[in-house]
Write a protein that holds these residues in place. Sequence first.
Motif, PDB file in Angstrom:
ATOM      1  N   ILE A   1       0.356  -4.623   5.107  1.00  0.00           N
ATOM      2  CA  ILE A   1      -0.784  -3.748   4.809  1.00  0.00           C
ATOM      3  C   ILE A   1      -1.437  -4.164   3.490  1.00  0.00           C
ATOM      4  O   ILE A   1      -2.659  -4.228   3.382  1.00  0.00           O
ATOM      5  CB  ILE A   1      -0.344  -2.270   4.769  1.00  0.00           C
ATOM      6  CG1 ILE A   1       0.100  -1.830   6.159  1.00  0.00           C
ATOM      7  CG2 ILE A   1      -1.446  -1.372   4.248  1.00  0.00           C
ATOM      8  CD1 ILE A   1       0.795  -0.496   6.192  1.00  0.00           C
ATOM      9  N   SER A   2      -0.630  -4.485   2.508  1.00  0.00           N
ATOM     10  CA  SER A   2      -1.156  -4.918   1.208  1.00  0.00           C
ATOM     11  C   SER A   2      -1.831  -6.279   1.320  1.00  0.00           C
ATOM     12  O   SER A   2      -2.869  -6.519   0.698  1.00  0.00           O
ATOM     13  CB  SER A   2      -0.038  -4.979   0.168  1.00  0.00           C
ATOM     14  OG  SER A   2       0.494  -3.702  -0.061  1.00  0.00           O
TER      15      SER A   2
ATOM     16  N   HIS B   1      -6.946  -3.908   8.971  1.00  0.00           N
ATOM     17  CA  HIS B   1      -6.110  -3.087   8.084  1.00  0.00           C
ATOM     18  C   HIS B   1      -6.121  -1.632   8.540  1.00  0.00           C
ATOM     19  O   HIS B   1      -5.085  -0.980   8.637  1.00  0.00           O
ATOM     20  CB  HIS B   1      -6.619  -3.191   6.639  1.00  0.00           C
ATOM     21  CG  HIS B   1      -6.009  -2.210   5.700  1.00  0.00           C
ATOM     22  ND1 HIS B   1      -6.505  -0.922   5.549  1.00  0.00           N
ATOM     23  CD2 HIS B   1      -4.944  -2.302   4.872  1.00  0.00           C
ATOM     24  CE1 HIS B   1      -5.762  -0.278   4.672  1.00  0.00           C
ATOM     25  NE2 HIS B   1      -4.814  -1.094   4.239  1.00  0.00           N
ATOM     26  N   ASN B   2      -7.298  -1.107   8.812  1.00  0.00           N
ATOM     27  CA  ASN B   2      -7.439   0.302   9.183  1.00  0.00           C
ATOM     28  C   ASN B   2      -6.822   0.613  10.542  1.00  0.00           C
ATOM     29  O   ASN B   2      -6.376   1.737  10.785  1.00  0.00           O
ATOM     30  CB  ASN B   2      -8.909   0.715   9.126  1.00  0.00           C
ATOM     31  CG  ASN B   2      -9.456   0.630   7.721  1.00  0.00           C
ATOM     32  OD1 ASN B   2      -8.713   0.695   6.750  1.00  0.00           O
ATOM     33  ND2 ASN B   2     -10.755   0.449   7.603  1.00  0.00           N
TER      34      ASN B   2
ATOM     35  N   SER C   1      -5.336  -5.741   2.953  1.00  0.00           N
ATOM     36  CA  SER C   1      -6.332  -5.145   2.048  1.00  0.00           C
ATOM     37  C   SER C   1      -6.678  -6.118   0.921  1.00  0.00           C
ATOM     38  O   SER C   1      -7.842  -6.188   0.507  1.00  0.00           O
ATOM     39  CB  SER C   1      -5.864  -3.794   1.507  1.00  0.00           C
ATOM     40  OG  SER C   1      -4.633  -3.898   0.861  1.00  0.00           O
TER      41      SER C   1
ATOM     42  N   GLN D   1      -1.949   5.401   0.912  1.00  0.00           N
ATOM     43  CA  GLN D   1      -2.051   3.953   1.076  1.00  0.00           C
ATOM     44  C   GLN D   1      -2.435   3.388  -0.293  1.00  0.00           C
ATOM     45  O   GLN D   1      -3.607   3.231  -0.616  1.00  0.00           O
ATOM     46  CB  GLN D   1      -3.090   3.599   2.152  1.00  0.00           C
ATOM     47  CG  GLN D   1      -2.724   4.069   3.529  1.00  0.00           C
ATOM     48  CD  GLN D   1      -1.458   3.400   4.027  1.00  0.00           C
ATOM     49  OE1 GLN D   1      -1.210   2.208   3.806  1.00  0.00           O
ATOM     50  NE2 GLN D   1      -0.621   4.178   4.706  1.00  0.00           N
TER      51      GLN D   1
ATOM     52  N   PHE E   1      -8.068   6.845   1.118  1.00  0.00           N
ATOM     53  CA  PHE E   1      -6.780   6.142   1.153  1.00  0.00           C
ATOM     54  C   PHE E   1      -5.747   6.815   0.241  1.00  0.00           C
ATOM     55  O   PHE E   1      -4.558   6.820   0.559  1.00  0.00           O
ATOM     56  CB  PHE E   1      -6.950   4.671   0.777  1.00  0.00           C
ATOM     57  CG  PHE E   1      -7.502   3.826   1.886  1.00  0.00           C
ATOM     58  CD1 PHE E   1      -6.920   3.821   3.148  1.00  0.00           C
ATOM     59  CD2 PHE E   1      -8.611   3.021   1.668  1.00  0.00           C
ATOM     60  CE1 PHE E   1      -7.428   3.044   4.175  1.00  0.00           C
ATOM     61  CE2 PHE E   1      -9.114   2.223   2.683  1.00  0.00           C
ATOM     62  CZ  PHE E   1      -8.526   2.232   3.944  1.00  0.00           C
TER      63      PHE E   1
ATOM     64  N   VAL F   1      -2.998   0.879   9.651  1.00  0.00           N
ATOM     65  CA  VAL F   1      -2.613   2.139   8.990  1.00  0.00           C
ATOM     66  C   VAL F   1      -3.034   3.360   9.822  1.00  0.00           C
ATOM     67  O   VAL F   1      -2.703   4.476   9.481  1.00  0.00           O
ATOM     68  CB  VAL F   1      -3.173   2.271   7.553  1.00  0.00           C
ATOM     69  CG1 VAL F   1      -2.694   1.118   6.693  1.00  0.00           C
ATOM     70  CG2 VAL F   1      -4.674   2.389   7.520  1.00  0.00           C
TER      71      VAL F   1
END
Length: 176
Positions: free
Chosen positions: A95-96, A132-133, A99, A50, A45, A136
């Motif tokens: 995104i945050s 999440h993946n 995660s 990221q 990451f 991103v």
Amino acid sequence: MSVFIISQLLVGVALIFDILSFQFKNRKYILHSIAAACFFVAVHFLLLEQWTATVLMGISGVRYAVSGYTTDRRWMYFFCIVAVLGTWWTFAGLISVLSFGATFVLTIAAFSKTDKRLRELTFIGAGLWIFHNIVVWSPSAIALESFFFMSNVVGYYRYYIRPARQVEQELVFEQE
């Protein structure tokens, strides 16, 4: 070789540790194997810039290493607070949030007293990391978490579903 390709290859190394992790019965071995995988994924990451995922995956590696030795709830609270601070420091929107959600659930899982509870909560946390993946767009990280999820399914089946079915079958046999 591009940074993206290197990042994807690092996930390949992490994959080996993740697949092995839930094939262990011993909670400590499960957690230490996941810890090793987390460090490779954190660097992955980092290379993809990221930042929240990098920080939270690094924290997760330390958390899994510590939780292999203790289930003390104070450590769980400590790692939850550190995850909140890491997310706040690197916040970048959805995104945050994804995660952080995955990390929060997996923090509770890591400090579960039994491997069964650890496995059950891991289904949720791994599912959030998969999402999440996808967001991103890291194909190897999607595969990693998917294999991790499936390894957990296989381990859960081996240790909790299959033995329960065998007991049920023995009871039916005894009643006949």
